[in-house]
Design a protein around this motif. Sequence first.
Motif, mmCIF file in Angstrom:
data_model
loop_
_atom_site.group_PDB
_atom_site.id
_atom_site.type_symbol
_atom_site.label_atom_id
_atom_site.label_comp_id
_atom_site.label_asym_id
_atom_site.label_seq_id
_atom_site.Cartn_x
_atom_site.Cartn_y
_atom_site.Cartn_z
ATOM 1 N N PRO A 101 -26.226 26.308 -34.846
ATOM 2 C CA PRO A 101 -24.739 25.709 -35.036
ATOM 3 C C PRO A 101 -25.123 24.290 -35.877
ATOM 4 C CG PRO A 101 -24.848 26.506 -32.695
ATOM 5 C CD PRO A 101 -26.337 26.619 -33.506
ATOM 6 N N LEU A 102 -24.140 24.122 -36.532
ATOM 7 C CA LEU A 102 -24.099 22.791 -37.428
ATOM 8 C C LEU A 102 -24.238 21.806 -36.514
ATOM 9 C CD1 LEU A 102 -23.902 21.530 -40.045
ATOM 10 C CD2 LEU A 102 -21.529 21.652 -40.006
ATOM 11 N N GLU A 103 -23.266 21.748 -35.368
ATOM 12 C CA GLU A 103 -23.459 20.367 -34.515
ATOM 13 C C GLU A 103 -24.785 20.181 -33.729
ATOM 14 O OE1 GLU A 103 -21.315 23.337 -33.812
ATOM 15 O OE2 GLU A 103 -19.565 22.500 -34.995
ATOM 16 N N LYS A 109 -31.120 16.083 -36.524
ATOM 17 C CA LYS A 109 -31.037 14.871 -37.609
ATOM 18 C C LYS A 109 -30.997 13.673 -36.988
ATOM 19 C CE LYS A 109 -31.640 15.522 -41.574
ATOM 20 N NZ LYS A 109 -32.572 15.715 -42.113
ATOM 21 N N LEU A 110 -30.106 13.482 -35.894
ATOM 22 C CA LEU A 110 -30.210 12.225 -35.440
ATOM 23 C C LEU A 110 -31.358 11.876 -34.773
ATOM 24 C CD1 LEU A 110 -26.530 12.273 -33.728
ATOM 25 C CD2 LEU A 110 -27.283 10.696 -35.818
ATOM 26 N N GLU A 112 -34.339 12.950 -35.586
ATOM 27 C CA GLU A 112 -35.457 12.518 -36.655
ATOM 28 C C GLU A 112 -35.102 11.184 -37.006
ATOM 29 O OE1 GLU A 112 -36.601 14.237 -40.845
ATOM 30 O OE2 GLU A 112 -34.551 14.656 -40.334
ATOM 31 N N GLN A 113 -33.917 10.721 -37.198
ATOM 32 C CA GLN A 113 -33.450 9.465 -37.673
ATOM 33 C C GLN A 113 -34.112 8.463 -36.604
ATOM 34 O OE1 GLN A 113 -29.536 9.439 -38.852
ATOM 35 N NE2 GLN A 113 -29.758 10.621 -40.581
ATOM 36 N N ALA A 114 -34.048 8.893 -35.296
ATOM 37 C CA ALA A 114 -34.546 8.129 -34.298
ATOM 38 C C ALA A 114 -36.284 7.915 -34.347
ATOM 39 C CB ALA A 114 -34.051 8.484 -32.988
ATOM 40 N N LYS A 115 -36.813 8.358 -35.204
ATOM 41 C CA LYS A 115 -38.347 8.267 -35.431
ATOM 42 C C LYS A 115 -38.936 8.682 -34.253
ATOM 43 C CE LYS A 115 -38.107 7.066 -39.735
ATOM 44 N NZ LYS A 115 -38.340 7.945 -40.732
ATOM 45 N N LEU A 116 -38.561 9.737 -33.546
ATOM 46 C CA LEU A 116 -39.256 10.267 -32.326
ATOM 47 C C LEU A 116 -40.634 10.934 -32.850
ATOM 48 C CD1 LEU A 116 -36.236 12.102 -30.287
ATOM 49 C CD2 LEU A 116 -37.198 9.907 -29.927
ATOM 50 N N VAL A 124 -38.464 18.736 -34.367
ATOM 51 C CA VAL A 124 -38.128 19.922 -33.774
ATOM 52 C C VAL A 124 -38.994 20.616 -33.000
ATOM 53 C CG1 VAL A 124 -37.451 22.406 -34.404
ATOM 54 C CG2 VAL A 124 -36.596 20.708 -35.831
ATOM 55 N N THR A 125 -40.355 20.456 -33.121
ATOM 56 C CA THR A 125 -41.297 20.912 -32.321
ATOM 57 C C THR A 125 -41.419 20.191 -31.114
ATOM 58 O OG1 THR A 125 -42.902 21.637 -34.250
ATOM 59 C CG2 THR A 125 -43.955 21.331 -32.171
#
Length: 151
Positions: A101-103, A109-110, A112-116, A124-125
């Motif tokens: 789902p897009l949500e 993506k959030l 990813e932006q938090a640089k986890l 994702v992994t």
Amino acid sequence: MTSQEAAFKLLNEVGKPLSSKELARIALERHMVSSVAQDPVASHAQTIEKNIRDDVYNKPKLIFIYSGAQGRLIGLPGWNSNPPAVRNTSPSLIEIKTKIPLELFDKIKLAEQAKLKNDFDETVTFLLAKGLSVLSSDIKKGLMSQLDSLN
């Protein structure tokens, strides 16, 4: 967002050349663009190709990259002479494709932006591994239930 802008954004995200149809398909799936054409993928793909070929509306700038096996692909300037390496070179990694789902995609993506982690794939992994560890007892119960049903 225009077809051209969506293609530019996607190419930056995936880091490798793609066909115009693949770019159009992904952009439509992610609702980055829309279309009322009878064949929306073909329509957006043709727009991207024409923009590059005519170099009139080619902003942000995209280029053609010719690949023997895959034919003509779309890439970013600078990739022509030195295209980026394919990411999945490790035999311990597999590539998966799934629809979400897009949500949920927006939440990833959030993260990813938090640089986890370093990039989208690693994020994702990481999230999958965390989720599987949280659900490990439920997974075990489900497997045990299936084994018990074999008796």
